[in-house]
Design a protein around this motif. Structure first.
Motif, PDB file in Angstrom:
ATOM      1  N   VAL A 174       0.856  -1.191   0.000  1.00 46.59           N
ATOM      2  CA  VAL A 174       0.000   0.000   0.000  1.00 46.59           C
ATOM      3  C   VAL A 174       0.889   1.236   0.000  1.00 46.59           C
ATOM      4  N   ALA A 195       2.154   5.118   0.233  1.00 46.96           N
ATOM      5  CA  ALA A 195       1.829   6.128   1.237  1.00 46.96           C
ATOM      6  C   ALA A 195       0.776   7.117   0.739  1.00 46.96           C
ATOM      7  N   ARG A 196       0.799   7.418  -0.544  1.00 50.21           N
ATOM      8  CA  ARG A 196      -0.149   8.393  -1.105  1.00 50.21           C
ATOM      9  C   ARG A 196      -0.803   7.839  -2.365  1.00 50.21           C
ATOM     10  N   GLU A 221      -8.818  -3.701   4.207  1.00 48.29           N
ATOM     11  CA  GLU A 221      -8.542  -3.011   5.467  1.00 48.29           C
ATOM     12  C   GLU A 221      -7.214  -2.257   5.419  1.00 48.29           C
ATOM     13  N   ALA A 222      -6.192  -2.862   4.829  1.00 52.30           N
ATOM     14  CA  ALA A 222      -4.891  -2.199   4.744  1.00 52.30           C
ATOM     15  C   ALA A 222      -4.993  -0.908   3.927  1.00 52.30           C
ATOM     16  N   TRP A 223      -5.696  -0.968   2.806  1.00 48.27           N
ATOM     17  CA  TRP A 223      -5.863   0.212   1.957  1.00 48.27           C
ATOM     18  C   TRP A 223      -6.723   1.265   2.639  1.00 48.27           C
ATOM     19  N   GLU A 224      -7.823   0.856   3.240  1.00 52.71           N
ATOM     20  CA  GLU A 224      -8.728   1.826   3.855  1.00 52.71           C
ATOM     21  C   GLU A 224      -8.142   2.430   5.129  1.00 52.71           C
ATOM     22  N   THR A 225      -7.286   1.692   5.821  1.00 47.16           N
ATOM     23  CA  THR A 225      -6.618   2.240   7.000  1.00 47.16           C
ATOM     24  C   THR A 225      -5.638   3.327   6.589  1.00 47.16           C
ATOM     25  N   ARG A 226      -4.875   3.073   5.542  1.00 44.43           N
ATOM     26  CA  ARG A 226      -3.890   4.050   5.082  1.00 44.43           C
ATOM     27  C   ARG A 226      -4.543   5.194   4.320  1.00 44.43           C
ATOM     28  N   HIS A 227      -5.656   4.910   3.631  1.00 40.16           N
ATOM     29  CA  HIS A 227      -6.330   5.918   2.793  1.00 40.16           C
ATOM     30  C   HIS A 227      -7.821   5.981   3.131  1.00 40.16           C
ATOM     31  N   CYS A 236       5.283  -1.679  -3.404  1.00 44.91           N
ATOM     32  CA  CYS A 236       4.538  -0.459  -3.730  1.00 44.91           C
ATOM     33  C   CYS A 236       4.880   0.068  -5.123  1.00 44.91           C
TER      34      CYS A 236
END
Length: 127
Positions: free
Chosen positions: A22, A24-25, A102-108, A75
């Motif tokens: 995932v 960072a941006r 969950e990993a994507w939605e937590t970071r973004h 990434c």
């Protein structure tokens, strides 16, 4: 079991257990939004025709994005293959394992924002 034994007895980490890649941006993503997306061999073993997706076809687009988000080794691969605007548009339609989503939605967290609803315009006609 988190490892798969190979013929020579070594154990390899499966993508199922690897942490999702995932970035960072989301705005660092710079993949194409049109044309053909060809995923790397390790994401879809087999003939090259099985690794090419027409991005104009909604079903192929979703399949390609699901594959990249689940199978990317890092990434850099995600950044090269995924388009940020397209990802935002199709996010809710992707069938992803819960750990990847969950990993994507937590970071973004912006990916979980409710989709804008279409406003209906009511026109009254009077005679």
């Amino acid at each position: 079991m988190s490892y798969v034994s190979t013929r020579d007895g070594r154990r390899n980490r499966r993508a199922v257990r690897r942490a999702p890649a995932v970035p960072a941006r989301i705005d660092d993503l710079h993949g194409n939004s049109l044309g053909v997306l060809e995923v790397p061999h390790h994401m879809a073993c087999g003939h090259a025709s099985r690794r090419r997706y027409q991005l104009e076809d909604p079903a192929q687009l979703r399949q390609a994005y699901e594959q990249v988000l689940c199978e990317a080794a890092g990434c850099g691969e995600v950044e090269d293959l995924i388009n940020p605007a397209t990802l935002r548009r199709v996010w809710r339609d992707l069938h992803l394992p819960s750990r990847v989503r969950e990993a994507w939605e937590t970071r973004h967290p912006s990916l979980t924002a409710p989709a804008p609803t279409a406003r209906r315009r009511i026109v009254r006609v009077t005679a």
